[in-house]
Design a protein around this motif. Structure first.
Motif, short mmCIF file in Angstrom:
data_model
loop_
_atom_site.label_atom_id
_atom_site.label_comp_id
_atom_site.label_asym_id
_atom_site.label_seq_id
_atom_site.Cartn_x
_atom_site.Cartn_y
_atom_site.Cartn_z
N LEU A 211 -53.72 -78.23 27.29
CA LEU A 211 -54.35 -77.82 28.56
C LEU A 211 -54.18 -76.33 28.81
N PHE A 215 -57.25 -74.01 29.44
CA PHE A 215 -57.35 -73.25 30.68
C PHE A 215 -57.47 -71.76 30.40
N THR A 216 -56.64 -71.25 29.48
CA THR A 216 -56.68 -69.82 29.15
C THR A 216 -58.01 -69.45 28.51
N TYR A 218 -60.96 -70.96 28.68
CA TYR A 218 -62.11 -71.04 29.58
C TYR A 218 -62.03 -70.05 30.74
N SER A 219 -60.86 -69.56 31.04
CA SER A 219 -60.76 -68.49 32.03
C SER A 219 -61.47 -67.24 31.50
#
Length: 314
Positions: A211, A215-216, A218-219
């Motif tokens: 995750l 998360f990183t 897609y940021s």
């Protein structure tokens, strides 16, 4: 000194989803249809990716691996569940139970890591397009996929060995439809706190680690998309990412709920519902998620259909 006598368990009894016969018959046909769609959808996706040169890219390479994993881990659980829905005695041998658990944990862990790798692939493709062919070369992709499968097998080996080493002396009845670790922990007559903590730690490291990568990645991806000047490029990037994020949400929402919530709040009935979703429904949905919003997959599908029609006329 007190000596405890443990009964040697040679098989387990699976209680299944429900005990009413008419409901079992309905569920058999329902899950048979779902499993048929799962097999057809995932094997069809692999076939399209292998036969269409336009789909020979890193993104579709990982989607093909995801389809293979979905097909395998659904096949680890669903055929036995279908057989038990028509059987009066729902038994599974001790070795068969932990073999099922081993492949299930290995494949779910592999899928978890694959989602992280797919997010990294989208990050490189959108944020560093000029370096994409170099960073995500075929050799690199093969090594990444091999690493995901190896990590899954090793993680499962550790977890399954811990659970299978527990002494079972009170009961051999598993209140579930497959050999999952939480209901098996409840059958042990020893203190399972350490084993459950180890299992949760491994699950947490795998899920949270993946995750963080997702998360990183897609940021950075979303930041790059909003900076695009081309509306067409922005829509295409959003479409690709939306399919991936939908699959991630479906997988992680049920997995996190099942394996990372406190054991004090564990509910067998709720767990069965969540388990049905990620062992039967999600493997069926993933091919749909990646095909319905994907023009390249649609073109490859219609090309296959048109070739078959032409060959039938010749």
């Amino acid at each position: 000194m007190t000596r405890t006598n443990y009964t040697l368990v040679t098989d387990f009894i699976l209680l299944g989803l429900v005990d009413r016969l008419e409901v079992q018959i309905f569920l058999f046909f329902f899950f048979f249809v779902i499993y048929t769609l799962t097999v057809g959808g995932n094997l069809g996706m692999i076939f399209l990716i292998r036969t269409d040169p336009r789909l020979h890219t890193p993104m579709y390479f990982f989607i093909a691996n995801l389809s293979f994993v979905d097909f395998c881990y659904s096949s680890t659980i669903t055929p036995k569940m279908l057989l038990d829905l028509l059987s009066e005695k729902k038994t599974i041998s001790f070795a068969g139970c932990f073999l099922q658990m081993y492949f299930y944990i290995a494949l779910v862990t592999t899928e978890c890591i694959l989602f992280g790798l797919m997010a990294y692939d989208r990050y490189v493709a959108i944020c560093n397009p000029l370096l994409y062919s170099l960073v995500m070369s075929r050799t690199v992709c093969l090594k990444m996929a091999a690493g995901a499968f190896t990590a899954g097998l090793l993680n499962s080996m550790v977890n399954t060995s811990y659970v299978s080493s527990l002494p079972f002396c009170s009961s051999n009845v598993i209140n579930h439809y497959f050999c999952d670790s939480p209901p098996i922990f409840k059958l042990s007559c020893s203190d399972t706190h350490l084993n459950e903590s180890i299992f949760s730690t491994f699950a947490g490291v795998n899920m949270v680690g993946a995750l963080l990568v997702i998360f990183t990645s897609y940021s950075y991806v979303l930041f790059s998309i909003f900076r695009m000047h081309s509306g067409e490029g922005r829509r295409k990037a959003f479409s690709t990412c939306a399919s991936h994020l939908t699959a991630i949400f479906l997988f992680y929402s049920t997995s996190l709920y099942t394996y990372l919530r406190p054991s004090s709040s564990y509910s067998l009935s709720q767990d069965k519902v969540a388990s049905v979703f990620y062992t039967a429904v999600i493997p069926m949905l993933n091919p749909l998620v990646y095909s319905l919003r994907n023009k390249d997959v649609k073109k490859a599908f219609w090309n296959v259909i048109s070739r078959k029609r032409m060959s039938s006329f010749l």
